[in-house]
Design an enzyme around this catalytic site. Structure first.
Site, PDB file in Angstrom:
ATOM      1  N   ASN A 206       0.743  -1.115  -0.067  1.00  0.00           N
ATOM      2  CA  ASN A 206       0.103  -0.058  -0.065  1.00  0.00           C
ATOM      3  C   ASN A 206       0.685   1.122  -0.150  1.00  0.00           C
ATOM      4  O   ASN A 206       0.305   2.364  -0.497  1.00  0.00           O
ATOM      5  CB  ASN A 206      -1.088  -0.138   1.233  1.00  0.00           C
ATOM      6  CG  ASN A 206      -0.095   0.158   2.440  1.00  0.00           C
ATOM      7  OD1 ASN A 206       0.733  -0.457   2.531  1.00  0.00           O
ATOM      8  ND2 ASN A 206      -1.332   0.119   3.494  1.00  0.00           N
TER       9      ASN A 206
ATOM     10  N   GLU B 123       4.732  -4.263  11.862  1.00  0.00           N
ATOM     11  CA  GLU B 123       3.651  -3.265  11.840  1.00  0.00           C
ATOM     12  C   GLU B 123       2.470  -3.954  11.241  1.00  0.00           C
ATOM     13  O   GLU B 123       2.510  -4.456   9.747  1.00  0.00           O
ATOM     14  CB  GLU B 123       4.081  -2.338  10.788  1.00  0.00           C
ATOM     15  CG  GLU B 123       5.295  -1.548  11.629  1.00  0.00           C
ATOM     16  CD  GLU B 123       4.738  -0.547  12.849  1.00  0.00           C
ATOM     17  OE1 GLU B 123       3.670  -0.503  12.976  1.00  0.00           O
ATOM     18  OE2 GLU B 123       5.663  -0.036  13.224  1.00  0.00           O
TER      19      GLU B 123
ATOM     20  N   CYS C 274      -3.554   0.797   6.869  1.00  0.00           N
ATOM     21  CA  CYS C 274      -3.573  -0.215   8.034  1.00  0.00           C
ATOM     22  C   CYS C 274      -4.248   0.611   9.102  1.00  0.00           C
ATOM     23  O   CYS C 274      -4.946   0.036   9.854  1.00  0.00           O
ATOM     24  CB  CYS C 274      -2.296  -0.661   8.151  1.00  0.00           C
ATOM     25  SG  CYS C 274      -1.057   1.080   8.518  1.00  0.00           S
TER      26      CYS C 274
ATOM     27  N   GLU D 227       7.919   2.647  14.184  1.00  0.00           N
ATOM     28  CA  GLU D 227       8.506   3.082  13.138  1.00  0.00           C
ATOM     29  C   GLU D 227       8.426   4.792  13.495  1.00  0.00           C
ATOM     30  O   GLU D 227       7.290   5.023  14.083  1.00  0.00           O
ATOM     31  CB  GLU D 227       7.719   2.799  11.823  1.00  0.00           C
ATOM     32  CG  GLU D 227       8.220   1.185  11.578  1.00  0.00           C
ATOM     33  CD  GLU D 227       7.916   0.661  10.253  1.00  0.00           C
ATOM     34  OE1 GLU D 227       6.946   0.835   9.721  1.00  0.00           O
ATOM     35  OE2 GLU D 227       8.865   0.343   9.777  1.00  0.00           O
TER      36      GLU D 227
HETATM   37  N1  LIG Z   1       0.755  -1.474  10.445  1.00  0.00           N
HETATM   38  C1  LIG Z   1       1.377  -0.990   9.299  1.00  0.00           C
HETATM   39  O1  LIG Z   1       2.195  -0.003   9.165  1.00  0.00           O
HETATM   40  C2  LIG Z   1       0.817  -1.414   8.079  1.00  0.00           C
HETATM   41  C3  LIG Z   1       1.253  -0.757   6.815  1.00  0.00           C
HETATM   42  C4  LIG Z   1       0.656  -1.153   5.541  1.00  0.00           C
HETATM   43  C5  LIG Z   1      -0.001  -2.477   5.614  1.00  0.00           C
HETATM   44  N2  LIG Z   1      -0.086  -3.161   6.713  1.00  0.00           N
HETATM   45  C6  LIG Z   1      -1.132  -4.422   6.441  1.00  0.00           C
HETATM   46  O2  LIG Z   1      -0.936  -5.269   5.636  1.00  0.00           O
HETATM   47  C7  LIG Z   1      -1.583  -6.012   5.085  1.00  0.00           C
HETATM   48  C8  LIG Z   1      -1.773  -5.727   3.706  1.00  0.00           C
HETATM   49  O3  LIG Z   1      -0.567  -5.936   3.008  1.00  0.00           O
HETATM   50  P1  LIG Z   1      -0.117  -7.269   2.222  1.00  0.00           P
HETATM   51  O4  LIG Z   1      -1.403  -7.644   1.703  1.00  0.00           O
HETATM   52  O5  LIG Z   1       1.028  -6.917   1.624  1.00  0.00           O
HETATM   53  O6  LIG Z   1       0.304  -8.183   3.403  1.00  0.00           O
HETATM   54  P2  LIG Z   1       0.811  -9.656   3.442  1.00  0.00           P
HETATM   55  O7  LIG Z   1       1.138  -9.953   4.834  1.00  0.00           O
HETATM   56  O8  LIG Z   1       0.296 -10.655   2.752  1.00  0.00           O
HETATM   57  O9  LIG Z   1       2.291  -9.367   2.804  1.00  0.00           O
HETATM   58  C9  LIG Z   1       3.221  -8.457   3.516  1.00  0.00           C
HETATM   59  C10 LIG Z   1       4.604  -8.995   2.917  1.00  0.00           C
HETATM   60  O10 LIG Z   1       4.853 -10.087   3.494  1.00  0.00           O
HETATM   61  C11 LIG Z   1       5.643 -11.088   2.595  1.00  0.00           C
HETATM   62  N3  LIG Z   1       5.120 -12.523   2.854  1.00  0.00           N
HETATM   63  C12 LIG Z   1       4.024 -13.150   2.833  1.00  0.00           C
HETATM   64  N4  LIG Z   1       4.232 -14.193   3.546  1.00  0.00           N
HETATM   65  C13 LIG Z   1       5.516 -14.361   3.896  1.00  0.00           C
HETATM   66  C14 LIG Z   1       5.895 -15.313   4.655  1.00  0.00           C
HETATM   67  N5  LIG Z   1       5.640 -16.472   4.683  1.00  0.00           N
HETATM   68  N6  LIG Z   1       7.394 -15.275   5.145  1.00  0.00           N
HETATM   69  C15 LIG Z   1       8.136 -13.877   4.740  1.00  0.00           C
HETATM   70  N7  LIG Z   1       7.325 -12.861   4.020  1.00  0.00           N
HETATM   71  C16 LIG Z   1       5.994 -13.089   3.589  1.00  0.00           C
HETATM   72  C17 LIG Z   1       4.816 -10.684   1.432  1.00  0.00           C
HETATM   73  O11 LIG Z   1       5.441 -11.171   0.297  1.00  0.00           O
HETATM   74  C18 LIG Z   1       4.836  -9.098   1.443  1.00  0.00           C
HETATM   75  O12 LIG Z   1       6.340  -8.498   1.246  1.00  0.00           O
HETATM   76  C19 LIG Z   1      -2.942  -5.298   5.957  1.00  0.00           C
HETATM   77  O13 LIG Z   1      -3.414  -6.244   6.884  1.00  0.00           O
HETATM   78  C20 LIG Z   1      -2.320  -4.129   6.432  1.00  0.00           C
HETATM   79  O14 LIG Z   1      -3.152  -3.519   7.351  1.00  0.00           O
HETATM   80  C21 LIG Z   1       0.156  -2.473   7.977  1.00  0.00           C
HETATM   81  C1  LIG Z   2      -1.628   7.265   6.546  1.00  0.00           C
HETATM   82  N1  LIG Z   2      -0.434   7.418   7.163  1.00  0.00           N
HETATM   83  C2  LIG Z   2      -0.490   7.897   8.414  1.00  0.00           C
HETATM   84  C3  LIG Z   2       0.631   8.020   6.288  1.00  0.00           C
HETATM   85  C4  LIG Z   2       0.220   6.111   7.652  1.00  0.00           C
HETATM   86  C5  LIG Z   2       0.336   5.009   6.496  1.00  0.00           C
HETATM   87  C6  LIG Z   2       0.847   3.884   6.991  1.00  0.00           C
HETATM   88  C7  LIG Z   2       0.382   2.577   6.746  1.00  0.00           C
HETATM   89  O1  LIG Z   2      -0.476   2.078   5.865  1.00  0.00           O
END
Ligand SMILES: NC(=O)c1ccc[n+]([C@@H]2O[C@H](COP(=O)([O-])OP(=O)(O)OC[C@H]3O[C@@H](n4cnc5c(N)ncnc54)[C@H](O)[C@@H]3O)[C@@H](O)[C@H]2O)c1
Ligand SMILES: C[N+](C)(C)CCCC=O
Length: 508
Positions: A171, A268, A302, A482
């Protein structure tokens, strides 16, 4: 190792929707782009706005991951010996180059992610600000001097961890790479970064920029791949830390893998954050806040405040205005300056989001607007993954749309009566990433902030994210932080040195 010359970034300047094709290798280590060894597991990467193939993502295998990590380790040996001032100079130069090339990077991000150009430009700004911020912190890293009896003393040294791995979500592809690499590098570490397989394009641009800024070859490396490549990174014995951004299920796996090597972890993860709007709020700001809390990056954020609790007395005015403004959000070509909502990341993700909306209706929610696949008039966008932004009324706490992270443009609105009741309902979730409250009552605002179980609470705003401010979760939304000063602690370790100035007193 086959290496290619640096890609000239200005060629992205002319990119418009439907025109970009990325042919250059997307891996980077040893200071250059590296061609994949084996193309057999290649996956197509789509441009979300058109559904067209943008490039191929070719995952790195064991040998390539090992090369990248060894490259990082050799850079770490040089980089960790520099002073903070020296490291800061390279980082400031990298921040300057990003600022200069903001629009090219933003265009590549839009083509790969589907978000609007307006948002992508802000993301790139946040990335260079983050690198600039940690460049400012690098020279301030220091230890403590502790006096001991008899003139003896001890001191502490803040030392780097070594090779850190960053694993990113799709994202905020470029921003996540900056959020992880900047504090890591400020502390003297090297990094191997793996972007999401759906957004492989821009992390390698960051690697080229660090190279141009003069950091040692191998300091910031990019390996492409999915779960398997991620697993190879987490298990590698030369890796000291894994910083992960992604979903809760993957976060649990990362923790398990890192535990085997007793590696440090930052997680995260996802969220289902509450936004509480009291009847004494400044309504105009609360409405703007609710829109910012739900519709940035097509709702794929997220920390979004997707459970909007509105005090019953102001519900009619709130809904009328929020629906009017949601309907007016320009959805369409994400490269156009006027667009405010682009395309979702993929067709399966779009279908998942539409499935949540269908289920919400079946469970009794009322769609006040949006919630359908949207086909813009422009023929080149007919196969894009657009969903009209949606407001759901008649929601209850037990509905799936209120309990689960949808990661799409869907706002669930819930009435409440009292502060005590809304706090209990807001905290009734396994997530704890963010939260928000709109009220004019100062005491109530701080009381609510204190009692919400989340890593961030926004008072009278939502989704603002200055890089000086720590960001991270409570409960199953993860741990570690972070941004902000505190993140230094997650990328360094403390050594204590004890100095004896007298004779050894032995009991033996
Ligand atoms: N808290 C935050 O800062 C934050 C920010 C952005 C997204 N997110 C969360 O991320 C999710 C969406 O992103 P997504 O679909 O890319 O998530 P995801 O967990 O499917 O994948 C994230 C990353 O992990 C890797 N990955 C997947 N399986 C793995 C494994 N078994 N071992 C090692 N790496 C692996 C993927 O290739 C990718 O690079 C949502 O739940 C969102 O809330 C959180
Ligand atoms: C919208 N903010 C505050 C830039 C956070 C984005 C980080 C995660 O998805």
């Amino acid at each position: 190792m086959a290496q290619q010359p640096l890609l000239s970034l200005p060629e992205f300047q002319s990119v418009s929707t439907g025109t970009l094709l990325v042919k250059e290798p997307l891996n980077f280590w040893g200071g250059a782009r590296v061609k994949p060894k084996d193309t057999k597991n290649s996956e197509p990467v789509y441009e979300p706005a058109t559904g067209r193939v943008l490039c191929d993502m070719i995952p790195c295998g064991e040998e390539e991951v090992d090369e990248a990590i060894k490259s990082a380790h050799s850079a770490y040996l040089k980089w960790s010996k520099l002073s903070g001032m020296e490291r800061a100079r390279f980082m400031l130069e990298a921040a300057r180059i990003i600022r200069e090339r903001r629009d090219e990077i933003a265009r590549a991000e839009v083509a790969n992610n589907g978000k609007s150009i307006t948002e992508a430009q802000v993301d790139i700004d946040v990335a260079w600000q983050c690198i600039e911020y940690y460049a400012g912190i690098a020279p301030t890293l220091s230890g403590q001097h502790i006096q001991l009896p008899g003139g003896s003393f001890a001191y502490t040294r803040r030392e780097p961890l070594g090779v850190c791995v960053g694993i990113g979500a799709w994202n905020y592809p470029f921003q996540i790479a900056a959020w992880k690499s900047a504090p890591a590098m400020a502390c003297g570490n090297a990094m191997v970064f793996k972007p999401s397989p759906m957004t492989p394009v821009t992390a390698v641009m960051l690697a080229e920029i660090y190279k141009e800024a003069g950091v040692p070859d191998g300091l910031f490396n990019v390996v492409q791949g999915g779960a398997e490549t991620g697993g190879l990174l987490c298990h590698h014995p030369m890796v000291a830390k894994v910083s992960f951004t992604g979903s809760v299920p993957t976060g649990k796996k990362i923790m398990e893998m890192a535990a085997k090597g007793v590696k440090q972890v930052t997680l995260e993860l996802g969220g289902k954050s509450p936004l509480i709007i009291f009847k004494d709020c400044e309504l105009e700001n609360a409405i703007k806040g609710a829109l910012m809390a739900n519709f940035l990056t097509q709702g794929e954020v997220c920390c979004n405040g997707t459970r909007v609790f509105v005090q019953r007395e102001i519900m009619p005015q709130f809904l009328e205005e929020v629906v009017k403004r949601t309907k007016a959000i320009p959805v369409g070509d994400p490269m156009c300056e006027a667009t405010r909502m682009g395309a979702l990341i993929s067709k399966p993700h779009m279908e998942k989001v539409l499935g949540f909306i269908k289920q919400a209706k079946e469970q009794g929610a009322k769609v006040l607007c949006g919630g359908e696949q949207f086909v813009p008039n422009d023929p080149k966008l007919k196969d894009g993954y657009f969903v009209s932004p949606c407001v759901l009324d008649n929601c209850r706490d037990d509905m799936t749309c209120v309990k689960e992270e949808i990661f799409g443009p869907v706002m669930s609105v819930l009435p409440f009566d009292t502060e005590e009741e809304v706090l209990q309902r807001a905290n009734n979730t396994t997530f704890g990433l963010a939260s928000g409250v709109f009220t004019r009552d100062i005491a109530r605002a701080h009381r609510v902030a204190e009692n919400l179980q989340a890593g961030t609470c926004y008072i009278n705003n939502y989704n603002v994210g200055p890089v000086e401010v720590p960001f991270g979760g409570y409960k199953m939304s993860g741990f570690g932080r972070e941004n902000g000063q505190v993140t230094i602690e997650y990328y360094s370790q403390l050594k204590t040195v004890v100095v004896e100035m007298g004779d050894v007193e032995s009991i033996f």
